[in-house]
Design a protein around this motif. Structure first.
Motif, PDB file in Angstrom:
ATOM      1  N   ASP A  49      -1.000 -11.278  -1.928  1.00 31.13           N
ATOM      2  CA  ASP A  49      -1.859 -12.403  -1.552  1.00 31.13           C
ATOM      3  C   ASP A  49      -1.242 -13.315  -0.502  1.00 31.13           C
ATOM      4  O   ASP A  49      -1.867 -14.293  -0.094  1.00 31.13           O
ATOM      5  N   THR A  50      -0.035 -13.035  -0.077  1.00 29.66           N
ATOM      6  CA  THR A  50       0.657 -13.876   0.898  1.00 29.66           C
ATOM      7  C   THR A  50       0.092 -13.635   2.293  1.00 29.66           C
ATOM      8  O   THR A  50       0.031 -12.482   2.735  1.00 29.66           O
ATOM      9  N   PRO A  51      -0.330 -14.694   2.983  1.00 31.18           N
ATOM     10  CA  PRO A  51      -0.781 -14.508   4.365  1.00 31.18           C
ATOM     11  C   PRO A  51       0.317 -13.869   5.221  1.00 31.18           C
ATOM     12  O   PRO A  51       1.498 -14.166   5.043  1.00 31.18           O
ATOM     13  N   GLU A  52      -0.089 -12.997   6.099  1.00 30.85           N
ATOM     14  CA  GLU A  52       0.801 -12.298   7.027  1.00 30.85           C
ATOM     15  C   GLU A  52       1.689 -11.263   6.341  1.00 30.85           C
ATOM     16  O   GLU A  52       2.710 -10.853   6.885  1.00 30.85           O
ATOM     17  N   VAL A  53       1.297 -10.843   5.139  1.00 31.74           N
ATOM     18  CA  VAL A  53       2.009  -9.795   4.404  1.00 31.74           C
ATOM     19  C   VAL A  53       0.989  -8.747   3.974  1.00 31.74           C
ATOM     20  O   VAL A  53      -0.064  -9.081   3.433  1.00 31.74           O
ATOM     21  N   TRP A  54       1.318  -7.468   4.220  1.00 30.21           N
ATOM     22  CA  TRP A  54       0.476  -6.354   3.819  1.00 30.21           C
ATOM     23  C   TRP A  54       1.319  -5.358   3.044  1.00 30.21           C
ATOM     24  O   TRP A  54       2.272  -4.798   3.574  1.00 30.21           O
ATOM     25  N   VAL A  55       0.980  -5.162   1.767  1.00 32.54           N
ATOM     26  CA  VAL A  55       1.711  -4.210   0.931  1.00 32.54           C
ATOM     27  C   VAL A  55       1.294  -2.806   1.360  1.00 32.54           C
ATOM     28  O   VAL A  55       0.107  -2.476   1.382  1.00 32.54           O
ATOM     29  N   THR A  56       2.278  -1.979   1.719  1.00 32.16           N
ATOM     30  CA  THR A  56       2.003  -0.616   2.172  1.00 32.16           C
ATOM     31  C   THR A  56       2.480   0.440   1.181  1.00 32.16           C
ATOM     32  O   THR A  56       2.140   1.607   1.328  1.00 32.16           O
ATOM     33  N   GLY A  57       3.253   0.036   0.181  1.00 31.53           N
ATOM     34  CA  GLY A  57       3.716   0.987  -0.822  1.00 31.53           C
ATOM     35  C   GLY A  57       4.254   0.286  -2.048  1.00 31.53           C
ATOM     36  O   GLY A  57       4.888  -0.771  -1.941  1.00 31.53           O
ATOM     37  N   VAL A  58       3.975   0.863  -3.228  1.00 31.74           N
ATOM     38  CA  VAL A  58       4.476   0.356  -4.502  1.00 31.74           C
ATOM     39  C   VAL A  58       5.117   1.534  -5.227  1.00 31.74           C
ATOM     40  O   VAL A  58       4.473   2.557  -5.444  1.00 31.74           O
ATOM     41  N   SER A  59       6.365   1.392  -5.586  1.00 32.48           N
ATOM     42  CA  SER A  59       7.094   2.489  -6.221  1.00 32.48           C
ATOM     43  C   SER A  59       6.685   2.664  -7.679  1.00 32.48           C
ATOM     44  O   SER A  59       6.063   1.776  -8.276  1.00 32.48           O
ATOM     45  N   PRO A  60       7.107   3.787  -8.259  1.00 36.43           N
ATOM     46  CA  PRO A  60       7.017   3.906  -9.723  1.00 36.43           C
ATOM     47  C   PRO A  60       7.914   2.848 -10.376  1.00 36.43           C
ATOM     48  O   PRO A  60       8.796   2.270  -9.737  1.00 36.43           O
TER      49      PRO A  60
END
Length: 189
Positions: A49-60
């Motif tokens: 939800d942080t502006p200017e941040v895009w999550v591209t991967g989440v590990s196990p």
């Protein structure tokens, strides 16, 4: 790590027209107090939800033995996030600390004390920093299987700046004390 373009944004400040670089960053998450999974999931959501941040991967998720912690410390749940961001590294660090505080992280003088949430910046692009507030790349990441293994799961060819390929680092230290928790998963909300 290289500067990675993100197709989801136009990378210019609309007021000044100034271009800001998009950097790939690696964040390590951990918790060994309270509802560990809820804390880590909450951190994923807050970072997403942080502006200017895009999550591209989440590990196990991994369950890990505490490292260099006080006697009797409970096991951790750990995971790694890959993000693209236009935030400056110091602003990203401030955000990580704010997310920890939102999950009642108590800071103490005891090294590696148990915590509700730990959010560590491992790398932010090719940025280097060695000041009191921000150390990049993270100074102990090369010795931490609970960082390297989840990161390896997402980017097996990644390189930890000044240390080498994470696959080689992981082979050197091994994965003793890590248990893959296939029954647990994190979602980008």
């Amino acid at each position: 790590m290289t500067e990675t373009p993100n197709p989801h944004i136009i990378d210019a400040d609309t007021l000044t027209g100034e271009m800001r670089p998009i950097r790939r960053a690696v964040l390590a998450l951990g918790s060994n107090l309270g509802d560990r999974l809820a804390s880590i999931q909450g951190a994923v959501g807050a970072i997403a939800d942080t502006p200017e941040v895009w999550v591209t991967g989440v590990s196990p998720v991994y369950e890990t033995e505490p490292v260099d912690s006080p006697a009797g410390a409970d096991t951790y749940l750990n995971a790694v996030l890959l993000i693209d961001t236009t935030l400056a590294a110091n602003r990203l660090m401030d955000r990580a600390l704010a997310v920890e505080d939102a999950f009642d992280r108590e800071r103490s003088d005891v090294a590696n004390a148990p915590r509700t949430l730990d959010v560590d910046l491992i790398v932010v692009g090719d940025r280097r920093s060695d000041d009191e507030h921000l150390r990049l790349p993270h100074p102990r990441a090369a010795q931490r299987a609970f960082v390297l293994k989840p990161w390896f799961d997402l980017e097996p060819d990644a390189v930890l700046p000044d240390q080498g390929p994470i696959a080689d680092l992981l082979a050197q230290i091994g994965t003793d004390g890590l248990v893959l928790r296939e029954d647990l998963a994190l979602d980008v909300e």
